[in-house]
Design an enzyme around this catalytic site. Structure first.
Site, PDB file in Angstrom:
ATOM      1  N   ARG A 184       4.500   2.979   3.059  1.00 16.50           N
ATOM      2  CA  ARG A 184       5.177   1.908   3.813  1.00 16.50           C
ATOM      3  C   ARG A 184       6.699   2.028   3.845  1.00 16.50           C
ATOM      4  O   ARG A 184       7.352   1.263   4.547  1.00 16.50           O
ATOM      5  CB  ARG A 184       4.805   0.542   3.224  1.00 16.50           C
ATOM      6  N   ARG A 229      -6.842  10.591   1.684  1.00 19.50           N
ATOM      7  CA  ARG A 229      -6.412   9.470   0.845  1.00 19.50           C
ATOM      8  C   ARG A 229      -7.134   9.511  -0.503  1.00 19.50           C
ATOM      9  O   ARG A 229      -6.645   8.934  -1.471  1.00 19.50           O
ATOM     10  CB  ARG A 229      -6.694   8.138   1.547  1.00 19.50           C
ATOM     11  N   LYS A 256      -9.290   1.070  -5.360  1.00 17.45           N
ATOM     12  CA  LYS A 256     -10.027   0.717  -4.145  1.00 17.45           C
ATOM     13  C   LYS A 256     -10.850   1.913  -3.656  1.00 17.45           C
ATOM     14  O   LYS A 256     -10.557   3.053  -4.022  1.00 17.45           O
ATOM     15  CB  LYS A 256      -9.058   0.240  -3.060  1.00 17.45           C
ATOM     16  N   HIS A 257     -11.930   1.689  -2.871  1.00 13.30           N
ATOM     17  CA  HIS A 257     -12.446   0.433  -2.344  1.00 13.30           C
ATOM     18  C   HIS A 257     -13.850   0.258  -2.906  1.00 13.30           C
ATOM     19  O   HIS A 257     -14.756   0.964  -2.464  1.00 13.30           O
ATOM     20  CB  HIS A 257     -12.503   0.453  -0.829  1.00 13.30           C
ATOM     21  N   ASP A 298     -10.349  -6.458   0.339  1.00  7.74           N
ATOM     22  CA  ASP A 298      -9.555  -5.772   1.357  1.00  7.74           C
ATOM     23  C   ASP A 298      -9.103  -6.830   2.367  1.00  7.74           C
ATOM     24  O   ASP A 298      -9.564  -7.978   2.327  1.00  7.74           O
ATOM     25  CB  ASP A 298     -10.407  -4.682   2.020  1.00  7.74           C
ATOM     26  N   ASP A 334       0.867  -1.179   0.000  1.00  3.54           N
ATOM     27  CA  ASP A 334       0.000   0.000   0.000  1.00  3.54           C
ATOM     28  C   ASP A 334       0.906   1.232   0.000  1.00  3.54           C
ATOM     29  O   ASP A 334       1.433   1.613   1.043  1.00  3.54           O
ATOM     30  CB  ASP A 334      -0.880   0.037   1.256  1.00  3.54           C
ATOM     31  N   HIS A 367     -11.777  -1.109   9.212  1.00  2.00           N
ATOM     32  CA  HIS A 367     -10.776  -1.850   9.987  1.00  2.00           C
ATOM     33  C   HIS A 367     -11.347  -2.224  11.356  1.00  2.00           C
ATOM     34  O   HIS A 367     -10.964  -3.236  11.946  1.00  2.00           O
ATOM     35  CB  HIS A 367      -9.516  -1.005  10.196  1.00  2.00           C
TER      36      HIS A 367
END
Length: 339
Positions: free
Chosen positions: A83, A145, A175-176, A261, A75, A188
């Site tokens: 990351r 985002r 996504k998503h 996901d 990601d 999440h």
């Protein structure tokens, strides 16, 4: 390599993208076993990445263990979701929103920079771009985002981004689906409900995905979000036949790889892992993400194989997924597909 070269177990392993939490992946016997048994891909998080040379070596070492060449995925959106911060000592890239607001030329340049950096490490798949339209200003998980709170801006941005990633050989995963931007909860942590009409969803949230499909996006990620107007039975998008098969595949015409996901998110915890996977495959999903490769995940692949043998999943669904996965790997030079 083609479909007939693989056993049922290897086919199902190809449908999984998993990660590992150990500093040394070789200490995770379930991960190394799956690599040898046909794992489809690996996902990397910040805890896997200590430095540039370490990361390149890690990817090379994992490749030496794998029976079938992998999707090496990450990601790397920019902003909050980035990351490689240990390599750079900080967050290097602007969020999608901030990059888009700098102008299309800046967005194109940043996308090129991300693509070339990922390619230099050996990464071939990026779980980006975010195609959500952030219409809820209090959205706890999307926010900057997303390129924008305006659908037309998102469509405008995605065309630039997809073209740039394609130019440098990075597989994009939009996504998503069918849109997380109106949510008031974080998938999440729980199962969000987006209670908009189908017309509202199509006008403001589904359209970027339609445009991405027209542009040739190779893969799409399904959300763990509930859309009562799209599936009155109360199935989250990631396991909904009405949303995956009827809407995304048949109505929109997407023929690429559909990935869930992360299946460890609480948004999908209303089902057991096995039930969720059975429902997802039957809905038209092709691949699953699991952030860690535990004994439970290793056993899950065996249990899915048993479910096929029991008739709970038609093997033609598995074969369809493998054809799509192998075609995508062939398209991006990851494997060579035999005739």
């Amino acid at each position: 390599m083609n479909l007939n070269d693989l056993t049922l177990h290897q086919k199902i392993a190809q449908m999984f993208i998993t990660g590992f939490t150990e500093k040394n992946f070789k200490r995770n016997k379930f991960f190394t076993s799956l690599l040898k048994e046909g794992l489809g891909g690996v996902i990397f998080f910040s805890h896997n990445i200590e430095g540039e040379n370490q990361f390149k070596s890690l990817i090379k070492d994992i490749g030496n263990y794998s029976y079938i060449p992998l999707f090496y995925s990450i990601d790397q959106e920019g902003g909050r979701v980035e990351r490689t911060e240990k390599i750079h000592g900080k967050k290097k890239y602007l969020s999608a929103k901030n990059a888009y607001e700098m102008g299309l030329s800046f967005l194109q340049h940043q996308t090129k920079e991300i693509a070339l950096e990922l390619k230099s490490y050996g990464i071939n798949m990026n779980f980006a771009p975010v195609l959500d339209v952030n219409t809820n200003k209090d959205n706890p998980i999307i926010g900057d985002r997303a390129f924008s709170s305006n659908c037309e801006d998102v469509v405008n941005a995605l065309k630039t981004v997809l073209k740039e990633y394609e130019k440098y050989g990075i597989i994009t995963v939009g996504k998503h689906f069918p849109g997380h931007g109106a949510a008031s909860a974080d998938s999440h942590k729980t199962l969000p409900v987006i209670d908009l009409t189908k017309e509202e969803l199509k006008l403001n949230h589904i359209r970027p995905f339609e445009e991405a499909v027209k542009t040739g996006i190779p893969a799409i990620m399904a959300a763990h979000v509930l859309y009562p107007a799209l599936d009155e039975r109360g199935m989250p998008a990631s396991v909904s036949k009405k949303i995956i098969n009827d809407l995304l595949i048949k109505e929109i015409g997407f023929n690429g790889v559909i990935i869930t996901d992360d299946m460890e998110m609480n948004g999908i915890k209303g089902f057991s892992r096995l039930e969720a996977c059975i429902r997802a495959v039957n809905a038209g999903v092709n691949m699953f993400i699991f952030r860690d490769t535990t004994k439970n995940i290793y056993d899950l692949i065996i249990d899915i194989e048993k479910s096929v043998n029991k008739g709970l999943i038609d093997e033609s669904k598995i074969n369809c997924s493998i054809e799509k996965i192998l075609n995508l790997k062939c398209r991006y030079g990851i494997i060579q597909k035999s005739m």
